[in-house]
Scaffold this motif. Structure first.
Motif, PDB file in Angstrom:
ATOM      1  N   GLY A 201       0.814  -1.214   0.000  1.00 55.18           N
ATOM      2  CA  GLY A 201       0.000   0.000   0.000  1.00 55.18           C
ATOM      3  C   GLY A 201       0.845   1.261   0.000  1.00 55.18           C
ATOM      4  N   GLY A 202       0.189   2.352  -0.340  1.00 49.14           N
ATOM      5  CA  GLY A 202       0.880   3.631  -0.483  1.00 49.14           C
ATOM      6  C   GLY A 202       1.535   4.112   0.803  1.00 49.14           C
ATOM      7  N   LEU A 215       1.866   4.967  -5.490  1.00 52.35           N
ATOM      8  CA  LEU A 215       2.097   3.529  -5.448  1.00 52.35           C
ATOM      9  C   LEU A 215       2.290   2.967  -6.855  1.00 52.35           C
ATOM     10  N   TYR A 234       0.216  -3.429  -3.958  1.00 55.02           N
ATOM     11  CA  TYR A 234      -1.054  -2.947  -3.432  1.00 55.02           C
ATOM     12  C   TYR A 234      -1.314  -3.520  -2.046  1.00 55.02           C
ATOM     13  N   HIS A 235      -2.126  -2.794  -1.305  1.00 51.13           N
ATOM     14  CA  HIS A 235      -2.508  -3.248   0.026  1.00 51.13           C
ATOM     15  C   HIS A 235      -3.616  -4.293  -0.108  1.00 51.13           C
ATOM     16  N   ALA A 238      -7.010  -2.980  -0.329  1.00 54.10           N
ATOM     17  CA  ALA A 238      -7.343  -2.378  -1.623  1.00 54.10           C
ATOM     18  C   ALA A 238      -7.736  -3.464  -2.625  1.00 54.10           C
ATOM     19  N   TRP A 245      -6.642  -5.386  -9.231  1.00 50.85           N
ATOM     20  CA  TRP A 245      -5.251  -5.220  -8.791  1.00 50.85           C
ATOM     21  C   TRP A 245      -4.624  -6.537  -8.351  1.00 50.85           C
TER      22      TRP A 245
HETATM   23  N1  URA Z   1      -3.135   3.370  -3.813  1.00 50.68           N
HETATM   24  C1  URA Z   1      -2.652   3.184  -2.561  1.00 50.68           C
HETATM   25  O1  URA Z   1      -2.192   4.094  -1.912  1.00 50.68           O
HETATM   26  N2  URA Z   1      -2.680   1.950  -2.022  1.00 50.68           N
HETATM   27  C2  URA Z   1      -3.160   0.887  -2.690  1.00 50.68           C
HETATM   28  O2  URA Z   1      -3.114  -0.222  -2.173  1.00 50.68           O
HETATM   29  C3  URA Z   1      -3.664   1.113  -3.999  1.00 50.68           C
HETATM   30  C4  URA Z   1      -3.623   2.348  -4.525  1.00 50.68           C
END
Ligand code: URA
Ligand code: URA
Length: 262
Positions: A201-202, A215, A234-235, A238, A245
């Motif tokens: 994640g970001g 990200l 990616y998280h 998310a 994703w």
């Molecule tokens: N943007 C983010 O910051 N995190 C994610 O997991 C997907 C997009």
């Protein structure tokens, strides 16, 4: 201690911890700067003429970069920790940011001190706050599956977060909260010495790599944190919202797996 002295010490600590030239100062920019050069240049007073340097019998007043005696950081309790358990004990007592006010439990992280992979998420959610364990809710179940897909049982991985206390309503951790909490993560990484770091994640990617890049622009390449390869993806939360994703995440995770096998 004056504010500028406290900031200077924080700066030096972070320089040492990061082993690089980018730092994050708690409370944002010093002296009212916005951090945007066009604003700061416009707002700046004309610089006062600098008097010529003159030898002095005494150190100049204000900031001194001479370490006192011995190691400037020898008394830092985080630096003095000898185990992940010691760090968890400090985290449990931490009141360095406002997240401590709403927490049920701190969530320091878990996994073997010998783990070759460290996974870093953003921060505890509700289930994590209730249990004191990272990634145990729905996102955690998905993480467990992702790790199994690269033949890594979850209990062989060290799993932790950027912030160790739950942000209210699962909002993003704020800048001061991240800055207050990062020294714990740095020490965890020093002790575990993983072969690879997976930042999910970001928030995890940007905080670990000290960057504001998105990200999307950070994934698909191997970064370094103090020499350790960092893969960004990616998280899992998310992915639950956006199944498109999953495919790129799988690509990223395979990069991490390949680095582990090298
Ligand atoms: N943007 C983010 O910051 N995190 C994610 O997991 C997907 C997009
Ligand atoms: N999301 C995270 O970023 N970390 C957790 O521990 C759980 C969910």
């Amino acid at each position: 201690m004056s504010d500028s002295r406290a900031l200077a010490i924080e700066y030096l600590k972070q320089q040492r911890l990061l082993g690089g030239d980018s730092v994050i100062l708690p409370g944002g920019w010093a002296d009212g700067q916005t951090g945007r050069p066009e604003h700061d240049a416009a707002a700046a007073e004309p610089a006062p003429a600098v008097p010529p340097m003159r030898p002095s019998a005494h150190p100049p007043a204000g900031i001194s970069f001479d370490p006192p005696s011995g190691d400037l950081f020898a008394n830092d309790p985080i630096q003095r920790t000898a185990s992940l358990e010691d760090i968890a004990t400090l985290i449990a007592a931490c009141r360095k940011c406002k997240l401590c006010e709403g927490r049920t439990n701190t969530v320091p992280g878990e996994g073997p001190a010998t783990a070759r992979l460290v996974v870093i998420g953003e921060g505890p959610g509700r289930t994590e706050d209730e249990t004191g364990r990272p990634f145990v809710g729905r996102a955690g179940e998905l993480l467990t599956k992702i790790l199994e897909a690269i033949k890594l049982p979850r209990d062989q991985v060290y799993i932790c977060n950027i912030v160790k206390c739950r942000p209210p309503e699962n909002r993003l951790p704020q800048y001061d909260e991240i800055a207050a909490c990062l020294p714990f993560l740095y020490r965890q990484l020093e002790l575990v010495k993983p072969k690879v770091i997976l930042a999910m994640g970001g928030t995890a990617a940007q905080s670990l790599l000290s960057t504001k890049q998105s990200l999307g622009s950070l994934r698909n390449q191997v970064h370094r944190f103090r020499g350790i390869p960092v893969v960004v993806t990616y998280h899992p939360a998310a992915l639950l919202r956006n199944p498109n994703w999953k495919r790129p995440t799988w690509d990223d995770v395979r990069i991490a797996a390949r680095l582990l096998d090298n």
